[in-house]
Write a protein that holds these residues in place. Structure first.
Motif, mmCIF file in Angstrom:
data_model
loop_
_atom_site.group_PDB
_atom_site.id
_atom_site.type_symbol
_atom_site.label_atom_id
_atom_site.label_comp_id
_atom_site.label_asym_id
_atom_site.label_seq_id
_atom_site.Cartn_x
_atom_site.Cartn_y
_atom_site.Cartn_z
ATOM 1 N N ARG A 140 8.525 -7.709 -22.746
ATOM 2 C CA ARG A 140 7.188 -7.540 -21.806
ATOM 3 C C ARG A 140 6.229 -8.553 -22.307
ATOM 4 O O ARG A 140 5.308 -8.713 -21.342
ATOM 5 C CB ARG A 140 6.861 -6.034 -21.842
ATOM 6 C CG ARG A 140 7.587 -4.892 -21.471
ATOM 7 C CD ARG A 140 7.006 -3.555 -21.143
ATOM 8 N NE ARG A 140 7.892 -2.771 -20.684
ATOM 9 C CZ ARG A 140 8.175 -2.582 -19.660
ATOM 10 N NH1 ARG A 140 7.580 -3.122 -18.721
ATOM 11 N NH2 ARG A 140 8.771 -1.627 -18.899
ATOM 12 N N ILE A 141 6.410 -9.210 -23.353
ATOM 13 C CA ILE A 141 5.612 -10.346 -23.561
ATOM 14 C C ILE A 141 6.241 -11.778 -23.422
ATOM 15 O O ILE A 141 7.310 -11.892 -23.844
ATOM 16 C CB ILE A 141 5.106 -10.188 -25.145
ATOM 17 C CG1 ILE A 141 4.560 -8.612 -25.361
ATOM 18 C CG2 ILE A 141 4.390 -11.364 -25.682
ATOM 19 C CD1 ILE A 141 4.346 -8.404 -26.903
ATOM 20 N N GLU A 142 5.546 -12.405 -22.616
ATOM 21 C CA GLU A 142 6.167 -13.455 -22.233
ATOM 22 C C GLU A 142 6.923 -14.634 -23.021
ATOM 23 O O GLU A 142 7.900 -15.100 -22.977
ATOM 24 C CB GLU A 142 4.847 -14.561 -21.592
ATOM 25 C CG GLU A 142 5.405 -15.841 -20.870
ATOM 26 C CD GLU A 142 6.425 -15.270 -19.619
ATOM 27 O OE1 GLU A 142 7.420 -15.930 -19.308
ATOM 28 O OE2 GLU A 142 6.065 -14.212 -18.742
ATOM 29 N N GLU A 143 6.160 -14.868 -24.210
ATOM 30 C CA GLU A 143 6.920 -15.856 -25.406
ATOM 31 C C GLU A 143 8.267 -15.201 -25.937
ATOM 32 O O GLU A 143 8.955 -15.955 -26.517
ATOM 33 C CB GLU A 143 5.929 -15.848 -26.313
ATOM 34 C CG GLU A 143 5.575 -14.853 -27.518
ATOM 35 C CD GLU A 143 4.549 -15.389 -28.517
ATOM 36 O OE1 GLU A 143 4.922 -15.851 -29.363
ATOM 37 O OE2 GLU A 143 3.459 -15.010 -28.446
ATOM 38 N N TYR A 144 8.272 -13.839 -25.589
ATOM 39 C CA TYR A 144 9.595 -13.155 -26.314
ATOM 40 C C TYR A 144 10.576 -12.944 -25.131
ATOM 41 O O TYR A 144 11.812 -12.763 -25.466
ATOM 42 C CB TYR A 144 9.196 -12.063 -27.098
ATOM 43 C CG TYR A 144 8.202 -11.995 -28.180
ATOM 44 C CD1 TYR A 144 8.502 -13.330 -29.098
ATOM 45 C CD2 TYR A 144 7.212 -11.362 -28.150
ATOM 46 C CE1 TYR A 144 7.534 -13.469 -30.065
ATOM 47 C CE2 TYR A 144 6.250 -11.497 -29.144
ATOM 48 C CZ TYR A 144 6.350 -12.486 -30.195
ATOM 49 O OH TYR A 144 5.637 -12.728 -31.171
ATOM 50 N N LYS A 145 10.282 -13.334 -23.924
ATOM 51 C CA LYS A 145 11.270 -12.808 -22.845
ATOM 52 C C LYS A 145 12.575 -13.301 -23.071
ATOM 53 O O LYS A 145 13.814 -12.704 -22.755
ATOM 54 C CB LYS A 145 10.592 -12.981 -21.559
ATOM 55 C CG LYS A 145 9.612 -12.092 -21.176
ATOM 56 C CD LYS A 145 9.302 -12.198 -19.832
ATOM 57 C CE LYS A 145 8.119 -11.013 -19.291
ATOM 58 N NZ LYS A 145 7.880 -11.371 -18.177
ATOM 59 N N SER A 146 12.766 -14.548 -23.307
ATOM 60 C CA SER A 146 13.952 -15.033 -23.309
ATOM 61 C C SER A 146 14.759 -15.237 -24.763
ATOM 62 O O SER A 146 15.882 -15.812 -24.907
ATOM 63 C CB SER A 146 13.734 -16.767 -22.857
ATOM 64 O OG SER A 146 13.126 -17.308 -23.900
ATOM 65 N N GLN A 147 14.032 -14.566 -25.527
ATOM 66 C CA GLN A 147 14.396 -14.319 -27.025
ATOM 67 C C GLN A 147 15.148 -13.098 -27.299
ATOM 68 O O GLN A 147 15.293 -12.394 -26.205
ATOM 69 C CB GLN A 147 13.427 -14.545 -28.070
ATOM 70 C CG GLN A 147 12.674 -15.944 -28.191
ATOM 71 C CD GLN A 147 11.699 -15.725 -29.070
ATOM 72 O OE1 GLN A 147 11.527 -15.028 -30.172
ATOM 73 N NE2 GLN A 147 10.844 -16.920 -29.007
ATOM 74 N N THR A 148 16.132 -12.963 -28.329
ATOM 75 C CA THR A 148 16.614 -11.732 -28.801
ATOM 76 C C THR A 148 15.811 -11.174 -29.942
ATOM 77 O O THR A 148 15.314 -11.761 -30.727
ATOM 78 C CB THR A 148 18.073 -11.820 -28.785
ATOM 79 O OG1 THR A 148 18.485 -12.655 -30.130
ATOM 80 C CG2 THR A 148 18.625 -12.737 -27.712
ATOM 81 N N GLY A 149 16.517 -10.016 -30.468
ATOM 82 C CA GLY A 149 16.183 -9.318 -31.695
ATOM 83 C C GLY A 149 16.742 -10.139 -32.984
ATOM 84 O O GLY A 149 16.316 -9.806 -33.910
ATOM 85 N N ASN A 150 17.383 -11.102 -32.756
ATOM 86 C CA ASN A 150 17.853 -11.920 -33.792
ATOM 87 C C ASN A 150 16.686 -13.439 -34.046
ATOM 88 O O ASN A 150 17.061 -14.012 -35.176
ATOM 89 C CB ASN A 150 19.329 -12.561 -33.284
ATOM 90 C CG ASN A 150 19.994 -13.495 -34.603
ATOM 91 O OD1 ASN A 150 19.900 -12.718 -35.710
ATOM 92 N ND2 ASN A 150 20.532 -14.429 -34.630
#
Length: 135
Positions: A39-49
Motif C-alpha cells: 500500500r506504500i508507493e515505493e514498495y508496490k513493485s517490490q516483493t518480500g525478497n
C-alpha cells in the motif's frame, strides 16, 4: 528425512496450496493482519525478497512478533515429526497478493528451519505468485 514444503501464496489469486503429498496436513498462516507494504508507493513493485520491504516489515509492523510465534508452533511439529520418522510437512503463508508479506514470511521461516534443523530436514521454498523467486 523430513521434507518441508514452504509456500507463499495469494488468497485472492490462487488460494491455499494443496498438499500434493497426500497427507492433507500442515500449517497455513494468514499474514493479512500485518500492515501491507504494497500500500506504500515505493514498495508496490517490490516483493518480500527486497531489502526495502524487509526493513519495513521488520521495523514498522508486527511481523517479527508474528514470526516468533510461528517459529514456536512449527518447531513443536518438526521436533515431533523428526522423532516419529515422518517424511512430509507443508507450511503455507498467505497474504492478499502473494507478493510482500507472505514471500517475506516464507523466506524467513525457511532460513529459520535451515539454521535450527541442519540435519534431518530438506526445505523446498515455493512462491506461488512470484515464480521468478523460486530456487
Amino acid at each position: 528425512m523430513l521434507h518441508i514444503d514452504i509456500h507463499s501464496f495469494s488468497y485472492k489469486k490462487g488460494g491455499i496450496p494443496k498438499d500434493e503429498t497426500g497427507n492433507g496436513g500442515g500449517f497455513t498462516f494468514d499474514c493479512r493482519g500485518i500492515l501491507n507494504p504494497g500500500r506504500i508507493e515505493e514498495y508496490k513493485s517490490q516483493t518480500g525478497n527486497d531489502i526495502g520491504v524487509q526493513e519495513f516489515l521488520e521495523n514498522e509492523t508486527e511481523m517479527p512478533k508474528f514470526l516468533e510465534l510461528v517459529k514456536g508452533i512449527i518447531s513443536i511439529n518438526i521436533d515431533n515429526y523428526l522423532s516419529r520418522g515422518f517424511e512430509n510437512l507443508q507450511i503455507n503463508f498467505g497474504c492478499t497478493g502473494g507478493q510482500h508479506r507472505s514471500v517475506y514470511s516464507a523466506i524467513k521461516i525457511a532460513e529459520f528451519i535451515h539454521e535450527k534443523y541442519p540435519q534431518g530436514t530438506e526445505v523446498s521454498l515455493h512462491h506461488d505468485e512470484q515464480h521468478h523467486l523460486n530456487s
